[in-house]
Structures are given as C-alpha cells and as structure tokens.
Design a protein around this motif. Structure first.
Motif, mmCIF file in Angstrom:
data_model
loop_
_atom_site.group_PDB
_atom_site.id
_atom_site.type_symbol
_atom_site.label_atom_id
_atom_site.label_comp_id
_atom_site.label_asym_id
_atom_site.label_seq_id
_atom_site.Cartn_x
_atom_site.Cartn_y
_atom_site.Cartn_z
ATOM 1 N N ASP A 115 16.270 -71.929 0.725
ATOM 2 C CA ASP A 115 17.230 -71.117 1.024
ATOM 3 C C ASP A 115 17.429 -70.388 -0.428
ATOM 4 O O ASP A 115 16.810 -70.743 -1.391
ATOM 5 N N PRO A 116 18.071 -69.156 -0.708
ATOM 6 C CA PRO A 116 18.256 -68.418 -1.915
ATOM 7 C C PRO A 116 18.930 -69.334 -3.087
ATOM 8 O O PRO A 116 18.529 -69.434 -4.260
ATOM 9 N N VAL A 117 19.680 -70.445 -2.640
ATOM 10 C CA VAL A 117 20.413 -71.211 -3.641
ATOM 11 C C VAL A 117 19.185 -72.317 -4.019
ATOM 12 O O VAL A 117 19.228 -72.518 -5.407
ATOM 13 N N ASN A 118 18.494 -72.951 -3.443
ATOM 14 C CA ASN A 118 17.620 -73.833 -3.626
ATOM 15 C C ASN A 118 16.289 -73.088 -4.315
ATOM 16 O O ASN A 118 15.860 -73.794 -5.191
ATOM 17 N N GLN A 119 16.076 -72.079 -4.069
ATOM 18 C CA GLN A 119 15.048 -71.125 -4.797
ATOM 19 C C GLN A 119 15.719 -70.928 -6.321
ATOM 20 O O GLN A 119 14.817 -71.245 -7.196
ATOM 21 N N ALA A 120 16.811 -70.754 -6.315
ATOM 22 C CA ALA A 120 17.435 -70.692 -7.692
ATOM 23 C C ALA A 120 17.454 -71.704 -8.626
ATOM 24 O O ALA A 120 17.335 -71.700 -9.675
#
Length: 317
Positions: free
Chosen positions: A179-184
C-alpha cells in the motif's frame, strides 16, 4: 603518470580533516584532474576544486570520473563514494577517511565479546529510549520494548495523517504489492540505509559487523539506521503517502534527502558511531576530526598488544 618510485603524500602534509569541506556532491558532470585540483565540467562550464580541501567526494547519477582524478583524490587523503541522487543511496566507495584501524578494531573487539556487544546494543537502545534505564535489560526485553515503541509510532502517525494502518508489510520482489504507506516506508528506509552506509565506510568501520542485526553484509548499517527511523523516515513516509501527489518512490527519496541535509544527519551519524565504539575516548583525539597522525604500522604481540613495526627483530648473527 609514472608510478614507479612514486611517494604518496604523508599524513603530516595533508590538510587536516577539520579544515576541509566535509563533502562535495556532483552529478551529471565529467570529473578530471588539472594539476592539484579536480575539475567538474558540465554544460555550464568547468569548476576547479582543490582536492586537498575535500573530505569526501560524492558522485551522483550521470557522473564520469577519470583515472587521474581518482589518483589525486586518493593521494589527498579524500574518499570517493558513488551514490544515488543527492546521496540517498550507497553503491561503492574508495579509500576511507580514517588513517588508522582504531574504529574498525574497536568494532571487531566489541562485536566478538559477549559483554561488550551487549553494552553497545544497550547503548543503541538507550538512544531510542531517552530517559529510560536499559542497563539491566536482556536483549529479549529490549526487542520487545522496541517493537512496542515502533508500533506506537506507526499508530500515532497514522492518526496524525488520517491514514489507515494495519502493519508493516512489503515484498522486496514486488514493489507494487504494497500500500502507499508501505511503499513510502521502503523508499525512505532505503535512502537512509544509503546515507548511513556512506558514513560507516568513510569512518573505516565494517558495514557487516552489527551488534543487534547479524549475519548480513549490512548488519551495522541496519543497526545505525534504526536509531533515526522513528524521527525521520516514518513521519516522512506517512506524510508522502497522505499527500499522494505523484510517484511515491521519488517523492519519498527527495523528502529524505532534504531532511538529511537540513538535520545534518551525516555529522550526527558519525558522532553517534564514534560514541558507541569508543565511549571512553576524548573526541578531540579522533584523527578524522583532529587531523592527528595515526599512519603508524605496528606488529601485534600476545603480551604487550603491539610492538614497533619496521624493526628487524631476532638475532642478527
């Protein structure tokens, strides 16, 4: 250049580390040599940089460097590190800034002694738990406290940014699955690892000899980087994911780059490593910062630790 009979510049002839520019970052340039200066050339022209005044030269994307330039940097006691954009990734490096093996020997001695290793590991956790006494905690207790702390940090930033958070979940082989948080978080941590790795090798330490992490070629990198994640990469990752204004990877790396520069993390990281490995030494005795001459070669002895090198021992007859 003819290297037969070549005498490298001695330590006392070099500019002291404290009198140098800490680092210079170059990208999309051709680096060459002109007498005792390196030159950086791009479409705007050529800049001359006195090699002896540079502590570390960071070569970013699109950089080409000549053999002559590398030779001059090595002779000037400067290290060259090949990095990603603005130094947020580490790829390779030349010679270390250190002129002695004191830091590496201290690291190796501590990591191979159970009590000394525990002391350093506790000191690392103490940096993460300011105001708490961890001097009597076992590693299992420390891991549990750290796990709870990190989960709390994730939860707090999720509430601050209004993002849904379940757990840290990423697959190095499938970036898009996160998800976006884990990617960031993955992008931010990767950038931090690169910067920390560059500091470790510049100090002459081993990236592989970790105190908390072990068995990996970057164990010490992960140890040191963990000191800064809660205040640096985690909040940045949540902020980038909450804004969703473009490609998360590049946006996150640029945000980490700016935070590293604004917070002077490279300087802080070097100071923390030295404190962990040489806690009883006066910082003014460090040859990296004081410019003292530690270019002596000694011989190991099982009774008196070291004896003078360059001496013919034994019966001359």
């Amino acid at each position: 250049m003819n290297t037969i009979g070549y005498r490298p510049t001695g330590p006392r002839e070099l500019v002291r580390a404290v009198d140098r520019v800490s680092f210079i970052y170059l990208e999309r340039t051709v680096v060459n040599r002109d007498s005792n200066a390196i030159t950086a050339t791009d479409e705007r022209g050529t800049v001359h940089i006195p090699a002896a005044s540079v502590g570390a030269l960071l070569l970013g994307p699109g950089t080409t460097i000549t053999h002559q330039a590398i030779t001059l940097m090595a002779d000037s006691g400067s290290t060259v590190v090949w990095v990603g954009e603005r130094g947020v990734r580490y790829y390779a490096h030349g010679s270390s800034l250190a002129r002695s093996a004191r830091m590496l020997e201290a690291q190796a001695t501590a990591v191979t002694n159970r009590q000394a290793r525990l002391r350093v590991a506790r000191a690392m956790y103490a940096m993460r738990f300011p105001g708490e006494d961890v001097s009597r905690m076992a590693m299992q207790q420390l891991r549990g406290r750290e796990g709870a702390r990190v989960r709390r940090v994730y939860r707090d930033h999720a509430e601050r940014t209004g993002l849904e958070w379940t757990r840290r979940n990423y697959n190095p082989e499938d970036w898009d699955a996160g998800d976006p948080v884990n990617q960031a978080l993955s992008a931010a941590n990767s950038a931090l690892y690169g910067a920390v790795h560059a500091v470790i090798v510049a100090l002459g330490c081993s990236p592989a000899l970790g105190f908390i992490h072990t068995g990996h070629s970057r164990s010490f990198v992960y140890d040191v980087a963990d000191l800064y994640k809660a205040e640096l990469t985690i909040p940045i990752a949540f902020d980038v994911a909450a804004e969703q204004e473009g490609d998360i990877g590049p946006l996150t790396r640029r945000a980490v780059r700016d935070a590293l520069h604004d917070g002077k993390l490279l300087e802080r990281c070097a100071r923390d490593i030295r404190t962990l490995l040489l806690p009883d030494e006066d910082p003014s005795t460090d040859e990296i910062t004081s410019g003292q001459d530690f270019d002596d070669v000694a011989l190991w002895d099982e009774y008196v630790v070291t004896v003078r090198g360059g001496v013919a021992y034994g019966d001359a007859s």
